[in-house]
Scaffold this motif. Structure first.
Motif, PDB file in Angstrom:
ATOM      1  N   SER A  87       0.839  -1.209   0.000  1.00 50.89           N
ATOM      2  CA  SER A  87       0.000   0.000   0.000  1.00 50.89           C
ATOM      3  C   SER A  87       0.870   1.253   0.000  1.00 50.89           C
ATOM      4  O   SER A  87       0.517   2.252  -0.641  1.00 50.89           O
ATOM      5  N   TYR A  88       2.008   1.213   0.688  1.00 51.54           N
ATOM      6  CA  TYR A  88       2.925   2.367   0.667  1.00 51.54           C
ATOM      7  C   TYR A  88       3.448   2.606  -0.753  1.00 51.54           C
ATOM      8  O   TYR A  88       3.551   3.760  -1.200  1.00 51.54           O
ATOM      9  N   LEU A  89       3.795   1.519  -1.444  1.00 43.35           N
ATOM     10  CA  LEU A  89       4.331   1.647  -2.801  1.00 43.35           C
ATOM     11  C   LEU A  89       3.263   2.162  -3.765  1.00 43.35           C
ATOM     12  O   LEU A  89       3.570   2.926  -4.682  1.00 43.35           O
ATOM     13  N   GLU A  90       2.011   1.766  -3.529  1.00 45.04           N
ATOM     14  CA  GLU A  90       0.912   2.285  -4.357  1.00 45.04           C
ATOM     15  C   GLU A  90       0.692   3.767  -4.095  1.00 45.04           C
ATOM     16  O   GLU A  90       0.481   4.551  -5.029  1.00 45.04           O
ATOM     17  N   GLU A  91       0.741   4.161  -2.836  1.00 44.88           N
ATOM     18  CA  GLU A  91       0.560   5.570  -2.490  1.00 44.88           C
ATOM     19  C   GLU A  91       1.696   6.429  -3.031  1.00 44.88           C
ATOM     20  O   GLU A  91       1.527   7.632  -3.255  1.00 44.88           O
ATOM     21  N   SER A  92       2.840   5.814  -3.264  1.00 43.97           N
ATOM     22  CA  SER A  92       3.996   6.529  -3.822  1.00 43.97           C
ATOM     23  C   SER A  92       3.990   6.546  -5.344  1.00 43.97           C
ATOM     24  O   SER A  92       4.928   7.054  -5.965  1.00 43.97           O
ATOM     25  N   GLU A 147      -2.153  -1.873  -8.632  1.00 46.09           N
ATOM     26  CA  GLU A 147      -2.700  -3.221  -8.663  1.00 46.09           C
ATOM     27  C   GLU A 147      -3.844  -3.319  -9.660  1.00 46.09           C
ATOM     28  O   GLU A 147      -4.569  -2.356  -9.905  1.00 46.09           O
ATOM     29  N   ALA A 148      -3.973  -4.501 -10.253  1.00 49.40           N
ATOM     30  CA  ALA A 148      -5.101  -4.813 -11.124  1.00 49.40           C
ATOM     31  C   ALA A 148      -5.824  -6.010 -10.521  1.00 49.40           C
ATOM     32  O   ALA A 148      -5.232  -7.061 -10.314  1.00 49.40           O
ATOM     33  N   ARG A 149      -7.121  -5.822 -10.246  1.00 56.48           N
ATOM     34  CA  ARG A 149      -7.897  -6.891  -9.627  1.00 56.48           C
ATOM     35  C   ARG A 149      -8.425  -7.866 -10.669  1.00 56.48           C
ATOM     36  O   ARG A 149      -8.584  -7.515 -11.839  1.00 56.48           O
ATOM     37  N   ARG A 150      -8.713  -9.082 -10.233  1.00 51.33           N
ATOM     38  CA  ARG A 150      -9.295 -10.091 -11.114  1.00 51.33           C
ATOM     39  C   ARG A 150     -10.815  -9.922 -11.142  1.00 51.33           C
ATOM     40  O   ARG A 150     -11.437  -9.675 -10.114  1.00 51.33           O
ATOM     41  N   TYR A 151     -11.365 -10.078 -12.342  1.00 51.01           N
ATOM     42  CA  TYR A 151     -12.801  -9.894 -12.538  1.00 51.01           C
ATOM     43  C   TYR A 151     -13.372 -11.110 -13.247  1.00 51.01           C
ATOM     44  O   TYR A 151     -12.901 -11.501 -14.335  1.00 51.01           O
ATOM     45  N   ASP A 152     -14.368 -11.718 -12.623  1.00 52.72           N
ATOM     46  CA  ASP A 152     -15.066 -12.854 -13.208  1.00 52.72           C
ATOM     47  C   ASP A 152     -16.033 -12.325 -14.260  1.00 52.72           C
ATOM     48  O   ASP A 152     -17.060 -11.718 -13.927  1.00 52.72           O
ATOM     49  N   ILE A 153     -15.709 -12.530 -15.537  1.00 53.00           N
ATOM     50  CA  ILE A 153     -16.471 -11.923 -16.618  1.00 53.00           C
ATOM     51  C   ILE A 153     -17.890 -12.485 -16.696  1.00 53.00           C
ATOM     52  O   ILE A 153     -18.866 -11.741 -16.811  1.00 53.00           O
ATOM     53  N   LYS A 154     -18.021 -13.802 -16.618  1.00 42.50           N
ATOM     54  CA  LYS A 154     -19.349 -14.403 -16.712  1.00 42.50           C
ATOM     55  C   LYS A 154     -20.162 -14.170 -15.443  1.00 42.50           C
ATOM     56  O   LYS A 154     -21.367 -13.924 -15.496  1.00 42.50           O
ATOM     57  N   GLY A 155     -19.486 -14.222 -14.284  1.00 38.43           N
ATOM     58  CA  GLY A 155     -20.185 -14.013 -13.022  1.00 38.43           C
ATOM     59  C   GLY A 155     -20.398 -12.557 -12.674  1.00 38.43           C
ATOM     60  O   GLY A 155     -21.130 -12.222 -11.745  1.00 38.43           O
ATOM     61  N   ARG A 156     -19.714 -11.665 -13.423  1.00 35.97           N
ATOM     62  CA  ARG A 156     -19.803 -10.220 -13.214  1.00 35.97           C
ATOM     63  C   ARG A 156     -19.519  -9.835 -11.762  1.00 35.97           C
ATOM     64  O   ARG A 156     -20.276  -9.107 -11.119  1.00 35.97           O
ATOM     65  N   PHE A 215       4.276  -1.798 -12.649  1.00 34.04           N
ATOM     66  CA  PHE A 215       5.045  -0.592 -12.344  1.00 34.04           C
ATOM     67  C   PHE A 215       4.518   0.560 -13.175  1.00 34.04           C
ATOM     68  O   PHE A 215       4.308   0.419 -14.394  1.00 34.04           O
ATOM     69  N   GLU A 216       4.313   1.703 -12.523  1.00 36.80           N
ATOM     70  CA  GLU A 216       3.790   2.862 -13.240  1.00 36.80           C
ATOM     71  C   GLU A 216       4.832   3.462 -14.182  1.00 36.80           C
ATOM     72  O   GLU A 216       4.486   4.154 -15.139  1.00 36.80           O
ATOM     73  N   ASP A 217       6.118   3.201 -13.931  1.00 37.61           N
ATOM     74  CA  ASP A 217       7.197   3.625 -14.821  1.00 37.61           C
ATOM     75  C   ASP A 217       8.049   2.394 -15.094  1.00 37.61           C
ATOM     76  O   ASP A 217       8.813   1.963 -14.229  1.00 37.61           O
ATOM     77  N   ILE A 218       7.903   1.812 -16.280  1.00 28.02           N
ATOM     78  CA  ILE A 218       8.621   0.578 -16.591  1.00 28.02           C
ATOM     79  C   ILE A 218      10.132   0.811 -16.634  1.00 28.02           C
ATOM     80  O   ILE A 218      10.924  -0.108 -16.386  1.00 28.02           O
ATOM     81  N   GLY A 219      10.544   2.057 -16.924  1.00 28.84           N
ATOM     82  CA  GLY A 219      11.975   2.370 -16.916  1.00 28.84           C
ATOM     83  C   GLY A 219      12.567   2.256 -15.520  1.00 28.84           C
ATOM     84  O   GLY A 219      13.680   1.752 -15.340  1.00 28.84           O
ATOM     85  N   LEU A 220      11.800   2.722 -14.509  1.00 28.04           N
ATOM     86  CA  LEU A 220      12.264   2.582 -13.125  1.00 28.04           C
ATOM     87  C   LEU A 220      12.343   1.108 -12.734  1.00 28.04           C
ATOM     88  O   LEU A 220      13.255   0.686 -12.027  1.00 28.04           O
ATOM     89  N   ARG A 221      11.368   0.344 -13.193  1.00 28.53           N
ATOM     90  CA  ARG A 221      11.396  -1.104 -12.910  1.00 28.53           C
ATOM     91  C   ARG A 221      12.641  -1.742 -13.498  1.00 28.53           C
ATOM     92  O   ARG A 221      13.340  -2.506 -12.840  1.00 28.53           O
ATOM     93  N   ASN A 222      12.932  -1.432 -14.771  1.00 29.56           N
ATOM     94  CA  ASN A 222      14.100  -2.033 -15.418  1.00 29.56           C
ATOM     95  C   ASN A 222      15.397  -1.596 -14.745  1.00 29.56           C
ATOM     96  O   ASN A 222      16.317  -2.402 -14.555  1.00 29.56           O
ATOM     97  N   ALA A 223      15.461  -0.323 -14.383  1.00 32.67           N
ATOM     98  CA  ALA A 223      16.662   0.185 -13.716  1.00 32.67           C
ATOM     99  C   ALA A 223      16.844  -0.463 -12.352  1.00 32.67           C
ATOM    100  O   ALA A 223      17.966  -0.769 -11.934  1.00 32.67           O
ATOM    101  N   ARG A 224      15.736  -0.663 -11.630  1.00 38.08           N
ATOM    102  CA  ARG A 224      15.799  -1.302 -10.315  1.00 38.08           C
ATOM    103  C   ARG A 224      16.440  -2.681 -10.399  1.00 38.08           C
ATOM    104  O   ARG A 224      17.198  -3.090  -9.516  1.00 38.08           O
ATOM    105  N   LEU A 225      16.147  -3.391 -11.486  1.00 30.94           N
ATOM    106  CA  LEU A 225      16.693  -4.740 -11.665  1.00 30.94           C
ATOM    107  C   LEU A 225      18.003  -4.749 -12.452  1.00 30.94           C
ATOM    108  O   LEU A 225      18.490  -5.803 -12.836  1.00 30.94           O
ATOM    109  N   GLY A 226      18.565  -3.566 -12.664  1.00 28.46           N
ATOM    110  CA  GLY A 226      19.831  -3.482 -13.384  1.00 28.46           C
ATOM    111  C   GLY A 226      19.724  -3.940 -14.827  1.00 28.46           C
ATOM    112  O   GLY A 226      20.712  -4.399 -15.408  1.00 28.46           O
TER     113      GLY A 226
END
Length: 217
Positions: free
Chosen positions: A54-59, A64-73, A84-95
């Motif tokens: 939750s801290y990382l989301e607030e930052s 997060e993306a929740r799962r949705y049952d399409i047929k069950g609605r 990751f909201e910035d894929i470049g930061l993700r890639n840099a984090r992992l070197g």
């Protein structure tokens, strides 16, 4: 760390690495807790992991993306996907060591949909088939269920469709969706947008990213 008075700084650092390594994969705090115990010999709990997420989301580092049952609605509580909201930061984090094109492309498509104000979920759709006289249900995944007002799109992110088997595999979840909203497969190849006999559109991810009006109305 300062704002939330985080004391387990190494665990938070490790959590960022774990999430960066598992973009576009279904996971949850208990599963991450098991990874911490088995790989990092850490005693961090699922509750603490959930709090740190939750801290990382607030930052605005992850979303997060929740799962949705399409047929069950209805929404399915767990597991979820984290992007990751910035894929470049993700890639840099992992070197720049985990260049998994399939997962990175999915993350980029998710980000683009969010930039265009879509609410985005991970779709789950059940497929029933008869095996030895018994009905067996299998859950298939639709990468994205994107909603904006009255518009809805079911989208699969596929790096390549090299043969008929891969094409069938990627389209299988879309064929199980019971409504008439647009169903789209995005590929990294440069291809001309084309519909198949079942109304499923295949188009290049480049066309999607470079043209905000590329999605059918």
């Amino acid at each position: 760390m300062a704002r939330n008075k985080v004391t387990k700084t190494q665990e938070l650092e490790d959590l960022v690495d774990v999430l960066a390594s598992s973009i576009s994969s279904l996971t949850n705090p208990p599963k991450i807790e098991a990874t911490f115990k088995s790989v990092l010999n850490s005693k961090i709990t699922a509750n603490t992991i959930s709090t740190y997420i939750s801290y990382l989301e607030e930052s605005f580092l992850i979303e997060e993306a929740r799962r949705y049952d399409i047929k069950g609605r209805k929404y399915i509580g767990s597991p979820k996907k984290y992007y990751f909201e910035d894929i470049g930061l993700r890639n840099a984090r992992l070197g720049f060591r985990q260049v998994e094109e399939t997962h990175i492309m999915e993350n980029i498509v998710y980000n683009e949909l969010r930039v265009r104000d879509f609410s985005v979920d991970v779709g789950s759709v059940a497929k029933a088939r008869r095996v030895d006289g018994k009905v067996v249900r299998k859950q298939l995944e639709v990468d994205f269920v994107a909603n904006l007002g009255s518009r809805r799109y079911y989208i699969q992110s596929a790096l390549h469709l090299p043969d008929e088997e891969k094409t069938r595999q990627e389209k299988a979840p879309l064929r199980e969706v019971p409504d008439s909203f647009s169903k789209i497969v995005l590929v990294r190849d440069v291809v001309k947008p084309a519909y198949d006999n079942e109304g499923i559109l295949t188009m290049s991810v480049f066309d999607f990213l470079l043209d905000e009006e590329s999605l059918p109305k």
